[in-house]
Design an enzyme around this catalytic site. Structure first.
Site, PDB file in Angstrom:
ATOM      1  N   ASP A  99     -79.502 -35.782  -3.329  1.00  0.00           N
ATOM      2  CA  ASP A  99     -78.564 -35.038  -2.476  1.00  0.00           C
ATOM      3  C   ASP A  99     -77.382 -34.632  -3.344  1.00  0.00           C
ATOM      4  O   ASP A  99     -77.228 -35.085  -4.485  1.00  0.00           O
ATOM      5  CB  ASP A  99     -78.084 -35.938  -1.324  1.00  0.00           C
ATOM      6  CG  ASP A  99     -77.067 -35.246  -0.413  1.00  0.00           C
ATOM      7  OD1 ASP A  99     -77.312 -34.097  -0.010  1.00  0.00           O
ATOM      8  OD2 ASP A  99     -76.020 -35.835  -0.115  1.00  0.00           O
ATOM      9  N   SER A 100     -76.514 -33.802  -2.761  1.00  0.00           N
ATOM     10  CA  SER A 100     -75.298 -33.394  -3.471  1.00  0.00           C
ATOM     11  C   SER A 100     -74.313 -34.557  -3.628  1.00  0.00           C
ATOM     12  O   SER A 100     -73.451 -34.515  -4.492  1.00  0.00           O
ATOM     13  CB  SER A 100     -74.617 -32.273  -2.689  1.00  0.00           C
ATOM     14  OG  SER A 100     -74.326 -32.723  -1.379  1.00  0.00           O
TER      15      SER A 100
ATOM     16  N   CYS B 181     -81.285 -33.432   1.450  1.00  0.00           N
ATOM     17  CA  CYS B 181     -80.192 -32.483   1.623  1.00  0.00           C
ATOM     18  C   CYS B 181     -80.756 -31.259   2.345  1.00  0.00           C
ATOM     19  O   CYS B 181     -81.719 -30.636   1.864  1.00  0.00           O
ATOM     20  CB  CYS B 181     -79.667 -32.094   0.242  1.00  0.00           C
ATOM     21  SG  CYS B 181     -78.422 -30.798   0.276  1.00  0.00           S
TER      22      CYS B 181
ATOM     23  N   GLU C  23     -67.182 -37.872   3.546  1.00  0.00           N
ATOM     24  CA  GLU C  23     -66.927 -38.367   2.176  1.00  0.00           C
ATOM     25  C   GLU C  23     -65.625 -39.189   2.136  1.00  0.00           C
ATOM     26  O   GLU C  23     -65.462 -40.057   1.302  1.00  0.00           O
ATOM     27  CB  GLU C  23     -66.857 -37.206   1.173  1.00  0.00           C
ATOM     28  CG  GLU C  23     -68.124 -36.350   1.131  1.00  0.00           C
ATOM     29  CD  GLU C  23     -69.073 -36.675  -0.022  1.00  0.00           C
ATOM     30  OE1 GLU C  23     -68.622 -37.247  -1.019  1.00  0.00           O
ATOM     31  OE2 GLU C  23     -70.284 -36.342   0.095  1.00  0.00           O
TER      32      GLU C  23
ATOM     33  N   CYS D  68     -77.618 -31.515   8.531  1.00  0.00           N
ATOM     34  CA  CYS D  68     -76.964 -31.857   7.257  1.00  0.00           C
ATOM     35  C   CYS D  68     -77.007 -33.376   7.191  1.00  0.00           C
ATOM     36  O   CYS D  68     -76.729 -34.049   8.197  1.00  0.00           O
ATOM     37  CB  CYS D  68     -75.516 -31.370   7.249  1.00  0.00           C
ATOM     38  SG  CYS D  68     -74.562 -32.015   5.855  1.00  0.00           S
TER      39      CYS D  68
ATOM     40  N   HIS E 150     -75.204 -35.511   5.894  1.00  0.00           N
ATOM     41  CA  HIS E 150     -73.945 -36.248   6.094  1.00  0.00           C
ATOM     42  C   HIS E 150     -73.712 -36.548   7.581  1.00  0.00           C
ATOM     43  O   HIS E 150     -73.003 -37.487   7.922  1.00  0.00           O
ATOM     44  CB  HIS E 150     -72.746 -35.415   5.606  1.00  0.00           C
ATOM     45  CG  HIS E 150     -72.538 -35.427   4.127  1.00  0.00           C
ATOM     46  ND1 HIS E 150     -73.374 -34.782   3.250  1.00  0.00           N
ATOM     47  CD2 HIS E 150     -71.562 -35.995   3.357  1.00  0.00           C
ATOM     48  CE1 HIS E 150     -72.918 -34.947   2.013  1.00  0.00           C
ATOM     49  NE2 HIS E 150     -71.822 -35.672   2.048  1.00  0.00           N
TER      50      HIS E 150
HETATM   51  N1  DGL Z   1     -75.760 -33.375   2.736  1.00  0.00           N
HETATM   52  C1  DGL Z   1     -76.072 -32.058   2.411  1.00  0.00           C
HETATM   53  C2  DGL Z   1     -76.926 -31.368   3.439  1.00  0.00           C
HETATM   54  O1  DGL Z   1     -77.735 -32.015   4.060  1.00  0.00           O
HETATM   55  C3  DGL Z   1     -75.083 -31.134   1.794  1.00  0.00           C
HETATM   56  C4  DGL Z   1     -73.640 -31.350   1.912  1.00  0.00           C
HETATM   57  C5  DGL Z   1     -72.931 -30.470   0.926  1.00  0.00           C
HETATM   58  O2  DGL Z   1     -73.054 -30.770  -0.268  1.00  0.00           O
HETATM   59  O3  DGL Z   1     -72.317 -29.468   1.324  1.00  0.00           O
HETATM   60  O4  DGL Z   1     -76.840 -30.181   3.648  1.00  0.00           O
END
Ligand code: DGL
Length: 275
Positions: free
Chosen positions: A11-12, A74, A156, A188, A190
């Site tokens: 992931d990012s 991600c 975050e 997403c 997150h």
């Molecule tokens: N967690 C990531 C997603 O599922 C990306 C969050 C990001 O880096 O903007 O899209």
């Protein structure tokens, strides 16, 4: 392919840890390698070209570790660069966040009014619309989508049960309460960290956690390809994960332990690009 090899998850940043948590739940015998590109997060407001390049660099790193499968934890990368990852991975199976999540949303929705939230890149790509339209009669389906770019930095920062987050969430989600939606895809990785706040705002809506749905797909593919580690489960064993990140942000360990629910070793630092 070796049954004992690691499953590579990337992931990012920390969002993919919500996916890792589900993978550990569904696959207690597997060993994982988690890669978070913490130096370059967020991906969700970057161009497709950049996301593709980052995804290719992450994939090459995971392949150099001889992983037996790649999980793109991600939604942004899954929406914009799945084919790039697949091409590089060759015979190594690649699982993205979208297909099983879209199927789960479609199957569990009664009204067939489905909403999707995600990063700007994911929403602009219309990847969920395309995925849903592949499995469903488009005339019977209404899809509402909304980018929620402030959610990633809030997670975050561990602003999870916080008045500011509640206010922002209510601002983003208020439009859905007027629609007859019964299912919301948290598009997403997150966002499951904000499930409680989201559920309080939309109490009668079924939330789809893309990490949970994709873990079911991972389990199926490992079994089909006979690379599922099916030793006897040792329930007392600690989850086996090697952590790699591209920048040690002071918060990483704290957020990771919070999202995963167990303590982790210090992560390894890796450089993915040659810039
Ligand atoms: N967690 C990531 C997603 O599922 C990306 C969050 C990001 O880096 O903007 O899209």
């Amino acid at each position: 392919m070796d049954i004992n090899s690691l499953i590579g998850v990337f992931d990012s940043g920390v969002g993919g840890l919500t996916v890792l948590k589900q993978l550990i739940r569904f696959l207690p015998n597997e060993k994982f390698l988690y890669l978070g590109d913490t130096a370059r997060v967020p991906y969700g407001n970057k161009s497709q070209e950049t996301v593709k390049r980052y995804a290719e660099e992450a994939t090459k790193f995971l392949l150099s570790k001889n992983v037996k499968m790649i999980v793109i934890a991600c939604n942004t990368v899954s929406s914009l660069a799945l084919e790039n990852v697949r091409k590089l991975a060759g015979d190594i199976p690649v699982v993205g966040m979208l297909d099983f999540s879209a199927i789960a949303a479609y199957r569990t929705s009664r009204t067939k009014n489905i909403a999707v939230i995600g990063t700007r890149a994911t929403i602009d790509s219309q990847s969920y619309e395309q995925q849903l339209k592949q499995i469903a009669d488009t005339k019977k389906l209404k899809i509402y989508s909304k980018p929620c770019p402030l959610f990633v930095p809030l997670v975050e920062e561990l602003f999870l049960d916080n008045e500011a987050t509640k206010l922002i969430a209510s601002n983003y989600l208020v439009e859905f309460s007027e629609k007859n939606i019964d299912t919301l895809i948290l598009g997403c990785t997150h966002y499951p960290a904000l499930s409680k706040i989201i559920q309080d705002l939309l109490p009668n809506v079924n939330l789809i956690d893309t990490g949970e749905q994709s873990s079911i797909q991972v389990l199926r593919i490992l079994a089909e390809k006979h690379i599922l580690n099916n030793d006897t489960i040792d329930f007392s064993a600690v989850p086996q994960v090697e952590f790699f990140i591209t920048d040690l942000s002071p918060n990483f360990k704290k957020i990771a332990e919070f999202l995963l629910g167990f303590s982790i070793e210090n992560p390894n630092i890796v450089q993915l690009n040659n810039d």
